[in-house]
Design an enzyme around this catalytic site. Structure first.
Site, PDB file in Angstrom:
ATOM      1  N   HIS A 155      28.514  49.701  48.706  1.00 48.89           N
ATOM      2  CA  HIS A 155      28.597  51.174  48.799  1.00 48.89           C
ATOM      3  C   HIS A 155      27.244  51.815  49.103  1.00 48.89           C
ATOM      4  O   HIS A 155      27.171  53.015  49.317  1.00 48.89           O
ATOM      5  CB  HIS A 155      29.150  51.767  47.505  1.00 48.89           C
ATOM      6  CG  HIS A 155      30.549  51.353  47.189  1.00 48.89           C
ATOM      7  ND1 HIS A 155      31.610  51.605  48.028  1.00 48.89           N
ATOM      8  CD2 HIS A 155      31.075  50.682  46.124  1.00 48.89           C
ATOM      9  CE1 HIS A 155      32.724  51.119  47.499  1.00 48.89           C
ATOM     10  NE2 HIS A 155      32.430  50.543  46.335  1.00 48.89           N
ATOM     11  N   ASP A 191      36.399  43.213  49.178  1.00 52.97           N
ATOM     12  CA  ASP A 191      36.430  43.941  47.912  1.00 52.97           C
ATOM     13  C   ASP A 191      37.606  44.930  47.965  1.00 52.97           C
ATOM     14  O   ASP A 191      38.034  45.333  49.044  1.00 52.97           O
ATOM     15  CB  ASP A 191      35.100  44.686  47.725  1.00 52.97           C
ATOM     16  CG  ASP A 191      34.964  45.373  46.379  1.00 52.97           C
ATOM     17  OD1 ASP A 191      34.293  44.794  45.503  1.00 52.97           O
ATOM     18  OD2 ASP A 191      35.531  46.484  46.195  1.00 52.97           O
ATOM     19  N   HIS A 193      37.542  47.995  47.243  1.00 56.39           N
ATOM     20  CA  HIS A 193      37.077  49.298  47.725  1.00 56.39           C
ATOM     21  C   HIS A 193      36.443  49.172  49.113  1.00 56.39           C
ATOM     22  O   HIS A 193      35.828  48.155  49.430  1.00 56.39           O
ATOM     23  CB  HIS A 193      36.033  49.865  46.762  1.00 56.39           C
ATOM     24  CG  HIS A 193      36.515  49.992  45.343  1.00 56.39           C
ATOM     25  ND1 HIS A 193      36.310  49.001  44.396  1.00 56.39           N
ATOM     26  CD2 HIS A 193      37.199  50.979  44.734  1.00 56.39           C
ATOM     27  CE1 HIS A 193      36.847  49.384  43.250  1.00 56.39           C
ATOM     28  NE2 HIS A 193      37.396  50.569  43.416  1.00 56.39           N
ATOM     29  N   ASP A 280      38.072  42.457  42.515  1.00 59.25           N
ATOM     30  CA  ASP A 280      38.838  43.586  41.977  1.00 59.25           C
ATOM     31  C   ASP A 280      40.161  43.829  42.696  1.00 59.25           C
ATOM     32  O   ASP A 280      40.847  44.821  42.429  1.00 59.25           O
ATOM     33  CB  ASP A 280      37.986  44.867  41.949  1.00 59.25           C
ATOM     34  CG  ASP A 280      37.194  45.115  43.222  1.00 59.25           C
ATOM     35  OD1 ASP A 280      37.394  44.371  44.211  1.00 59.25           O
ATOM     36  OD2 ASP A 280      36.378  46.055  43.219  1.00 59.25           O
TER      37      ASP A 280
HETATM   38  C1  OKP Z   1      32.335  49.288  43.201  1.00 62.67           C
HETATM   39  B1  OKP Z   1      32.794  48.033  43.948  1.00 62.67           B
HETATM   40  C2  OKP Z   1      32.995  57.302  39.797  1.00 62.67           C
HETATM   41  C3  OKP Z   1      34.003  56.324  39.345  1.00 62.67           C
HETATM   42  C4  OKP Z   1      34.626  55.591  40.497  1.00 62.67           C
HETATM   43  C5  OKP Z   1      33.523  53.664  41.288  1.00 62.67           C
HETATM   44  C6  OKP Z   1      34.034  52.356  41.768  1.00 62.67           C
HETATM   45  C7  OKP Z   1      32.957  51.542  42.417  1.00 62.67           C
HETATM   46  C8  OKP Z   1      33.447  50.184  42.781  1.00 62.67           C
HETATM   47  N1  OKP Z   1      32.390  57.929  38.676  1.00 62.67           N
HETATM   48  N2  OKP Z   1      34.441  54.232  40.371  1.00 62.67           N
HETATM   49  O1  OKP Z   1      33.332  48.302  45.199  1.00 62.67           O
HETATM   50  O2  OKP Z   1      33.679  47.201  43.196  1.00 62.67           O
HETATM   51 ZN    ZN Z   2      35.231  47.220  44.451  1.00 56.65          ZN
END
Ligand code: OKP
Ligand code: ZN
Length: 336
Positions: A155, A191, A193, A280
């Site tokens: 990210h 991933d 996300h 995940d």
């Molecule tokens: C990271 B990776 C924001 C909460 C949202 C973020 C998820 C990040 C995932 N306060 N959560 O791609 O596993």
């Molecule tokens: Zn993720």
């Protein structure tokens, strides 16, 4: 398979993050590493490749910010970990702030990515872990290497952190490989996300292909990136491929998307394939909503193995700590 890990990646341990209107315990915790390590054979310590390969991806101003903002936060008397609350959406960007709050919003896009006194140390050794795994592939005697990186990276863009990510380990390895002479590098992001930071870094480049399978951004973080219409720009037109999938996705539709991504990766004829691997997509991941099972993970890696290029696996997310060891060892077991 060569495995790389550095214990300094454990030092970064934020207490909490802002989510859905409340502070909640931080999901991206050091125990993730312990769980994975316990399920793997011995690992090697990374070598220090210095700051240059990190500077090749991230801006100098952002790297300076990452190394100094925690101390500045403490000097200002702010409690807890450094966390932004105001973001300069379409405002002009400046760097001459006299308030730490302004500086941190300038280089972040969410409230889920706190900066602690140890964040730089952990992120730095995460990047070195990826670079050392790359180096083991360059020596030529193995076809795959695994970088057990933490915090994750996908990210993070050239000039920002977000989504638990500070330095983009996969992008840093991709750029280092290009510098070392690899003509074409593909990054496959599996991933849960979307890897918005990685996409952003290479969006206008034709030498690095980025393919991502992820939760539909209409329903899932990071919300603002990852639609099918994002296909790259300029020299990079056609070198970005997004394959969003709905909540509840199981292994069969996931494998169809993976076959689509792998066919595109193979058509690109990469000299190196980097896999941003998140655990995940697992059915019991606490922050995600796909339905992959432990026994599905070797199927992913068996398919990925079919790409004719050396393969660097970089750890991204995965938060079901009790199952992480089985997921990661299962994934690594399918590589041939
Ligand atoms: C990271 B990776 C924001 C909460 C949202 C973020 C998820 C990040 C995932 N306060 N959560 O791609 O596993
Ligand atoms: Zn993720």
């Amino acid at each position: 398979m060569d495995i790389f890990y550095d214990p300094r990646q454990r030092a970064h341990a934020p207490a909490q993050e802002m989510q859905d209107g409340a502070f909640v315990p931080y999901a991206e915790k050091p125990e993730r590493l312990d769980a994975i390590l316990a399920a793997l054979p011995a690992s090697s310590a990374p070598k220090d490749h210095g700051i240059a390969p990190i500077e090749a991806v991230h801006t100098g101003a952002y790297l300076d910010f990452l190394q100094t903002v925690s101390a500045e936060w403490k000097e200002a008397g702010r409690p807890g970990d450094a966390l932004p609350y105001v973001f300069p959406l379409n405002a002009p960007f400046h760097d001459d702030f006299e308030r730490v709050e302004a500086r941190i919003g300038r280089y972040s896009y969410d409230m889920g990515t706190p900066i602690t006194p140890h964040t730089w140390e952990s992120a730095y050794w995460g990047a070195q872990t990826a670079l050392s795994a790359l180096e083991s592939l360059q020596s030529g005697d193995t076809r795959q290497a695994f970088a057990l990186c933490r915090p994750p990276g996908h990210h993070s863009g050239a000039g920002y952190c977000g989504g638990y990510c500070y330095l983009n380990n996969a992008a840093i390895a991709a750029e280092a490989a290009r510098t070392a002479g690899a003509g074409r590098v593909a990054i496959l992001d599996v991933d849960y996300h979307h890897g918005n930071g990685t996409q952003d870094i290479f969006y206008d480049r034709g030498d690095v292909f980025f393919a991502s399978i992820h939760a539909d951004p209409r329903t899932d973080y990071p919300f603002y990136w990852g639609r099918t219409g994002e296909t790259g720009a300029g020299d990079g037109e056609g070198a970005t491929l997004n394959l969003p999938l709905p909540i509840g996705t199981t292994i069969e539709p996931y494998m169809e998307a993976l076959d689509t991504a792998l066919a595109a990766v193979s058509r690109f004829r990469p000299d190196l394939l980097i896999i941003s691997f998140g655990a995940d997509t697992f059915e019991r991941d606490p922050i995600s909503s796909f339905k992959l099972r432990i026994e599905d993970y070797p199927r992913l890696s068996q398919a990925i193995s079919g790409v004719d290029a050396p393969q660097l696996i970089v750890m991204e997310g995965g938060y079901a700590v009790d199952d992480l060891g089985a997921i990661v060892s299962g994934f690594l077991s399918g590589f041939k």
